[in-house]
Design a protein around this motif. Structure first.
Motif, short mmCIF file in Angstrom:
data_model
loop_
_atom_site.label_atom_id
_atom_site.label_comp_id
_atom_site.label_asym_id
_atom_site.label_seq_id
_atom_site.Cartn_x
_atom_site.Cartn_y
_atom_site.Cartn_z
N THR A 75 0.84 -1.20 0.00
CA THR A 75 0.00 0.00 0.00
C THR A 75 0.87 1.25 0.00
OG1 THR A 75 -1.73 -1.15 1.24
CG2 THR A 75 -1.81 1.26 1.24
N THR B 163 1.26 5.33 0.27
CA THR B 163 0.55 6.41 0.95
C THR B 163 1.27 7.74 0.77
OG1 THR B 163 1.74 6.16 3.04
CG2 THR B 163 -0.26 4.83 2.76
N VAL C 220 -4.18 6.67 1.45
CA VAL C 220 -3.82 5.69 0.43
C VAL C 220 -3.74 6.37 -0.93
CG1 VAL C 220 -4.51 3.56 -0.74
CG2 VAL C 220 -4.86 3.81 1.73
N ARG D 67 -2.63 1.16 -4.63
CA ARG D 67 -2.70 -0.17 -4.05
C ARG D 67 -2.11 -1.18 -5.02
NH1 ARG D 67 -7.30 -2.48 -3.15
NH2 ARG D 67 -6.88 -3.29 -1.05
#
Length: 405
Positions: free
Chosen positions: A362, A364, A381, A384
């Motif tokens: 993930t 960020t 986020v 992904r």
């Protein structure tokens, strides 16, 4: 006593500027334009750019709300080479000084017969003025993909964030010119309207990898202009700046001078008279990769961070998201590119820290709001990867916490 960099005073003029054709940075031969902060971003500002050929007579023109025009000649600095950065670039820099805090200035670069279009920046506020900044983890690969989209989304969503931090490994292969081109595309236009700060990673200086050319991080040192704080034998890859209620300290965790940096870190923390101390470093004291041990970072920096009450340590290197605490210090590692490693609690435990949040595959960005009494951090986020956990959509909050004075 506070030690800050001395800057050349800007020449002031109120006469009518000579007419020059306005062009984009690229079409004027001026490209890779970037704002970076000085040690006192409330009073001064670095502007740097590249040219494919050497050029004289360049300058930055800046105009404040009072209508006063500041014209400062450019200085040629270390450039890049084909061997170490994939292309030969001539690099120029101006230090605009004598500015007013919390003030918006329009600026452009002017050369012989050409000028870029006008852009603008806003100087930092005083020590009691709250502000917001954004922080990114490793980007490293495919800067024209997820990192570009993450930076764009973050800066569009939070236009009041005037400072951008990145935790190192801005490129993967520093001798490949295409990677630097893609990086600067990702930094544009955000880095032409806001100051950008990056800690140097291992990839930019060919540490922990073989068959690599960087000229001791020459590409990084050329493209990023950072301040000196007057510390003995200080290098420009480690420094601090004061913005609003925070002192931001940047380290070079793969440098060959960790002992000296430890002394510098102690000095920067001990002399900080602002409420918050934030440290930016590529490799943090606690690894999130299962087979990695960050014992060197713990050896050189952990006792100093704890002794002098650092508040927040931001890092990358591990290509995953993790947050934890030890002895009152909060540690946050993140990734902002599409390269991921596993996520493990092992080294956190080995170092005596408590990991309280983690994510797998993930990417960020962190929204950091700083006031004299609170430090608020939210991890959003941005991308992904396949099999990302937890199942949080892009644009949603992964993690958040508040430190209170």
């Amino acid at each position: 006593m506070r030690i800050v960099t001395a800057f050349v005073a800007a020449a002031l003029a109120t006469s009518v500027l000579p007419a020059v054709p306005v062009a984009s940075a690229a079409s004027s031969g001026i490209h890779r334009l970037l704002l970076t902060p000085t040690a006192d971003p409330s009073r001064s500002q670095y502007v740097s750019w590249s040219r494919p050929v050497a050029a004289s007579g360049q300058r930055v023109i800046a105009v404040g709300p009072d209508g006063i025009t500041r014209t400062v000649p450019a200085r040629r600095k270390l450039g890049t080479t084909e061997r170490t950065a994939g292309s030969r670039q001539y690099r120029y820099v101006v230090a605009l000084s004598g500015l007013e805090p919390s003030t918006r200035y329009r600026y452009r670069v002017v050369g012989r017969g050409v000028a870029t279009r006008w852009r603008a920046f806003t100087t930092a506020g005083p020590a009691n003025r709250a502000f917001r900044m954004l922080q990114f983890g490793d980007t490293q690969i495919d800067n024209d993909g997820p990192p570009d989209r993450i930076i764009e989304a973050a800066t569009e969503r939070f236009p009041d964030a005037r400072l951008l931090l990145q935790a190192g490994d801005v490129v993967n292969k520093p001798w490949v010119g295409r990677e630097w081109s893609e990086l600067h595309e990702a930094l544009s236009p955000a880095g032409q309207w806001r100051s950008w700060v990056s800690s140097i990673g291992n990839h930019e200086q060919c540490r922990v990898r073989s068959s690599c050319r960087s000229g001791a991080g020459r590409g990084f040192r050329s493209y990023f202009q950072f301040p000196s704080n007057g510390f003995p034998d200080q290098r420009r890859t480690w420094f601090f700046l004061d913005q609003g209620p925070a002192r931001i300290i940047v380290l070079d965790t793969f440098g060959s001078d960790l002992r000296r940096q430890r002394s510098f870190l102690a000095h920067a923390l001990r002399t900080n008279d602002r409420p918050w101390s934030i440290v930016l470093m590529h490799s943090g004291p606690f690894a999130s990769v299962g087979d990695r041990r960050n014992t060197e970072m713990r050896k050189w920096f952990l006792p100093t961070l704890e002794r002098y009450d650092a508040d927040l340590v931001l890092s990358g290197h591990d290509h995953s998201y993790a947050r934890g605490r030890k002895a009152g210090v909060t540690y946050l590692a993140s990734v902002s590119g599409p390269k991921y490693y596993d996520s493990s609690i092992r080294d956190w435990r080995a170092g005596g820290a408590t990991r309280v949040k983690a994510a797998y595959r993930t990417s960020t960005y962190q929204v950091i709001s700083v006031s004299p009494t609170q430090l608020k951090v939210r991890a959003v986020v941005g991308h992904r990867g396949k099999g990302a956990r937890p199942a949080i959509k892009v644009g949603r909050t992964l993690d958040g916490f508040t430190l209170t004075r």
